[in-house]
Scaffold this active site. Structure first.
Site, mmCIF file in Angstrom:
data_model
loop_
_atom_site.group_PDB
_atom_site.id
_atom_site.type_symbol
_atom_site.label_atom_id
_atom_site.label_comp_id
_atom_site.label_asym_id
_atom_site.label_seq_id
_atom_site.Cartn_x
_atom_site.Cartn_y
_atom_site.Cartn_z
ATOM 1 N N LEU A 4 0.825 -1.211 0.000
ATOM 2 C CA LEU A 4 0.000 0.000 0.000
ATOM 3 C C LEU A 4 0.857 1.258 0.000
ATOM 4 O O LEU A 4 2.022 1.217 0.420
ATOM 5 C CB LEU A 4 -0.876 0.017 1.261
ATOM 6 C CG LEU A 4 -1.943 -1.066 1.390
ATOM 7 C CD1 LEU A 4 -2.595 -0.980 2.776
ATOM 8 C CD2 LEU A 4 -2.989 -0.935 0.297
ATOM 9 N N SER A 5 0.268 2.347 -0.408
ATOM 10 C CA SER A 5 0.943 3.646 -0.289
ATOM 11 C C SER A 5 1.238 3.896 1.193
ATOM 12 O O SER A 5 0.382 3.678 2.043
ATOM 13 C CB SER A 5 0.010 4.740 -0.839
ATOM 14 O OG SER A 5 0.617 6.002 -0.669
ATOM 15 N N GLY A 6 2.456 4.278 1.482
ATOM 16 C CA GLY A 6 2.845 4.545 2.868
ATOM 17 C C GLY A 6 3.332 3.324 3.620
ATOM 18 O O GLY A 6 3.704 3.411 4.791
ATOM 19 N N SER A 14 1.704 -1.681 -7.339
ATOM 20 C CA SER A 14 1.402 -2.870 -8.162
ATOM 21 C C SER A 14 0.360 -3.768 -7.499
ATOM 22 O O SER A 14 0.674 -4.850 -7.029
ATOM 23 C CB SER A 14 2.685 -3.641 -8.498
ATOM 24 O OG SER A 14 3.539 -3.816 -7.392
ATOM 25 N N GLY A 69 6.071 1.669 3.038
ATOM 26 C CA GLY A 69 7.521 1.760 3.250
ATOM 27 C C GLY A 69 8.367 1.335 2.055
ATOM 28 O O GLY A 69 9.578 1.169 2.178
ATOM 29 N N LYS A 70 7.759 1.214 0.893
ATOM 30 C CA LYS A 70 8.481 0.735 -0.298
ATOM 31 C C LYS A 70 9.641 1.664 -0.682
ATOM 32 O O LYS A 70 10.757 1.215 -0.900
ATOM 33 C CB LYS A 70 7.511 0.607 -1.496
ATOM 34 C CG LYS A 70 6.354 -0.339 -1.249
ATOM 35 C CD LYS A 70 5.406 -0.395 -2.426
ATOM 36 C CE LYS A 70 4.736 0.910 -2.759
ATOM 37 N NZ LYS A 70 3.874 1.463 -1.674
HETATM 38 P P1 ADP Z 1 5.634 3.964 0.156
HETATM 39 O O1 ADP Z 1 6.818 4.146 -0.750
HETATM 40 O O2 ADP Z 1 5.280 2.514 0.363
HETATM 41 O O3 ADP Z 1 4.445 4.776 -0.268
HETATM 42 P P2 ADP Z 1 7.184 5.512 2.027
HETATM 43 O O4 ADP Z 1 8.489 4.800 2.056
HETATM 44 O O5 ADP Z 1 7.096 6.755 1.190
HETATM 45 O O6 ADP Z 1 6.044 4.486 1.615
HETATM 46 O O7 ADP Z 1 6.745 5.901 3.513
HETATM 47 C C1 ADP Z 1 6.820 5.001 4.592
HETATM 48 C C2 ADP Z 1 6.871 5.773 5.908
HETATM 49 O O8 ADP Z 1 6.874 4.839 6.990
HETATM 50 C C3 ADP Z 1 8.138 6.606 6.035
HETATM 51 O O9 ADP Z 1 7.815 7.822 6.680
HETATM 52 C C4 ADP Z 1 9.032 5.741 6.943
HETATM 53 O O10 ADP Z 1 9.949 6.486 7.696
HETATM 54 C C5 ADP Z 1 7.994 5.064 7.837
HETATM 55 N N1 ADP Z 1 8.426 3.753 8.383
HETATM 56 C C6 ADP Z 1 8.320 3.363 9.676
HETATM 57 N N2 ADP Z 1 8.803 2.126 9.861
HETATM 58 C C7 ADP Z 1 9.214 1.699 8.655
HETATM 59 C C8 ADP Z 1 9.824 0.480 8.198
HETATM 60 N N3 ADP Z 1 10.093 -0.536 9.010
HETATM 61 N N4 ADP Z 1 10.120 0.379 6.881
HETATM 62 C C9 ADP Z 1 9.840 1.411 6.034
HETATM 63 N N5 ADP Z 1 9.288 2.575 6.398
HETATM 64 C C10 ADP Z 1 8.970 2.738 7.704
#
Ligand code: ADP
Length: 192
Positions: free
Chosen positions: A28-30, A101, A32-33
């Site tokens: 999902l969006s957010g 995806s 951590g990808k």
């Molecule tokens: P995505 O690319 O899936 O939309 P983002 O990487 O942009 O997500 O955002 C993920 C958020 O979650 C960031 O603010 C990151 O710091 C936080 N976060 C907390 N714990 C984790 C973790 N274990 N792995 C990745 N992100 C994390």
């Protein structure tokens, strides 16, 4: 060009010290990808690996700027991203592809287009409530306000992987712990 003059995968591998590989981050969006793929890119790069983080937002801004978010356009977005990732892997890169995806079949299509063992699916998994609470880009708020139609997890489906090569619960494990697991996955695959 005659085949003898073409550069072979073996020659590239000898030069770079490892084969090409696609690590596909879905979630999902957010979830951590982007965070994990860029941190992994840095880690691999610093070890001398040929690594490249291919991010969904960058691809949407350029290569796929003609596409929207209907199921059909999402499939086309991921198809193109898969093609690019495959070409980069063919060139010898460890590609860290971060794309929501949402559909299983499209992720499987990318896997089947690559040589066996050259694709690893990483399920970046955090509950919707966690992703929404993070709301890194303010997108969930806009989706709840119905300003973003067909938003994955809210008004458009997300099909979680059934047998991912790695699942990371980013609501339970910190970034460093996730990176350790990712690094181990990549190193295992490079030995194949
Ligand atoms: P995505 O690319 O899936 O939309 P983002 O990487 O942009 O997500 O955002 C993920 C958020 O979650 C960031 O603010 C990151 O710091 C936080 N976060 C907390 N714990 C984790 C973790 N274990 N792995 C990745 N992100 C994390």
């Amino acid at each position: 060009m005659t085949p003898a003059l073409a550069v072979s995968a073996r020659e590239r591998q000898n030069r770079y010290g490892h084969p090409g590989l696609v690590v596909w981050f879905t979630g999902l969006s957010g979830a951590g990808k982007t965070t994990l793929s860029t941190r992994l890119e840095r880690r691999l790069f610093d070890k001398g690996r040929l690594a490249y983080a291919l991010d969904g937002d960058a691809v949407r801004a350029g290569l796929c700027r003609d596409l929207g978010f209907s199921a059909r356009d999402r499939r086309e977005n991921v198809r193109r991203a898969g093609e690019v990732a495959g070409l980069l892997a063919d060139a010898g890169f460890i590609v860290l592809a971060a794309f929501i995806s949402p559909f299983r079949s499209e992720r499987e299509a990318i896997r089947s287009a690559l040589p066996p063992g050259r694709f690893a699916e990483v399920f970046v998994n955090a509950p919707l409530a966690t992703c929404e609470g993070r709301d890194v880009k303010g997108l969930y708020q806009r989706a709840r306000a119905q300003q973003l139609p067909e938003f994955t997890g809210i008004s458009s489906p997300y099909e979680a992987p059934l047998t991912p090569d790695l699942e990371l619960r980013t609501d339970q494990e910190g970034i460093e712990a996730c990176l350790e697991k990712l690094n181990a996955l990549v190193e295992d695959r490079l030995k194949l």
